[in-house]
Design an enzyme around this catalytic site. Structure first.
Site: not given
Ligand code: DX5
Ligand code: ZN
Length: 247
Positions: A77, A34, A203, A38, A169, A75, A36, A9
């Site tokens: 979010m 990965h 994760d 957000m 998760m 990912h 992320d 990540s």
């Protein structure tokens, strides 16, 4: 179970040197990156969007085959996953992994002032849409969500509506460096028992101290942020994670 896919990540990478961090990590043996995303609504933290993904994409060879080395595993979010599919495809995302909670309820955000503009999207429709845009589709669940909610999509008779990966998760989404929640592993076990060939990603809190439990439960796609980027020997950690899954 399918073979190990190690996905560091980049949330724990040096953001001032992100392109080099990405290419170095792939050279150190990582399969995927990965990424992320957000939005400060679905989770109480904010990272980066399509322009940053587009800038790092040229630092890693884009895979020509599904699941191959160099896959950008995004990912998402974010509270409104449908809205960003096309932009992330254009930016260089290969696998678009949205949260089940956000798809079924766009108000499933942390903030009470979260936008309530978008209609509910069924996970199946969203998966179909992601596939139509030429990406792999993943579906993620938070610790409060039961694994059983995923059976409906995984049992779909239409391959276009079936996810290519699920993400269980093992921390509350939002931050790197949190403690691994072993309480989430029965979900992985249940999914592995029912779907022997499914790519199951875990994760949060994964590293040398927790990988054996996750691998024994049946996870094969392993995200690790702080354990890889904080290591003296990232290549050694990546191969240790891989061996634990493929043993
Ligand atoms: C947390 C993110 C993770 C995070 C993992 O919300 O989804 O991908 O970067 O970090 P570590 O491996 O440090 O727990
Ligand atoms: Zn993540």
């Amino acid at each position: 179970a399918p073979k190990a896919i190690i996905a560091p990540s980049i949330l724990s990478a040096d953001f001032a040197d992100l392109g080099a961090e990405c290419s170095r990590t792939i050279a150190q043996g990582a399969d995927w990156l990965h990424v992320d995303i957000m939005d400060a609504h679905f989770v109480p933290n904010l990272t980066f969007g399509p322009p940053v993904v587009a800038k790092i994409r040229p630092h890693v060879d884009r895979p020509t085959e599904s699941f191959a080395k160099g896959t950008f595993d995004c990912h998402m979010m974010i509270a409104e996953p449908k809205k960003w599919v096309k932009e992330f495809k254009a930016a260089g995302c290969d696998l678009y992994c949205f949260h089940y909670e956000a798809a079924i309820d766009s108000t499933a955000a942390e903030s009470p002032e979260a936008p309530r503009t978008e209609q509910k999207t069924s996970p199946r429709e969203l998966i179909r849409y992601i596939h139509e845009q030429g990406m792999l589709a993943g579906i993620a669940i938070k610790p409060a969500t039961k694994a059983e909610v995923l059976f409906e999509v995984l049992d779909s008779g239409d391959v276009k509506e079936r996810p290519d990966m699920v993400l269980v998760m093992t921390v509350e989404p939002g931050f790197g460096g949190q403690k691994f929640m072993a309480s989430e592993l029965p979900k992985v076990q249940a999914l592995r028992a029912r779907y022997p060939d499914l790519n199951i990603e875990v994760d949060g809190g994964l590293g040398p101290g927790t990988i054996d439990q996750a691998a024994d439960a049946g996870a094969n796609v392993i995200v690790a942020g702080s354990a890889v980027f904080g290591a003296k020997d990232p290549a050694g950690v990546i191969s240790l994670l891989r061996e634990a899954v493929d043993k």
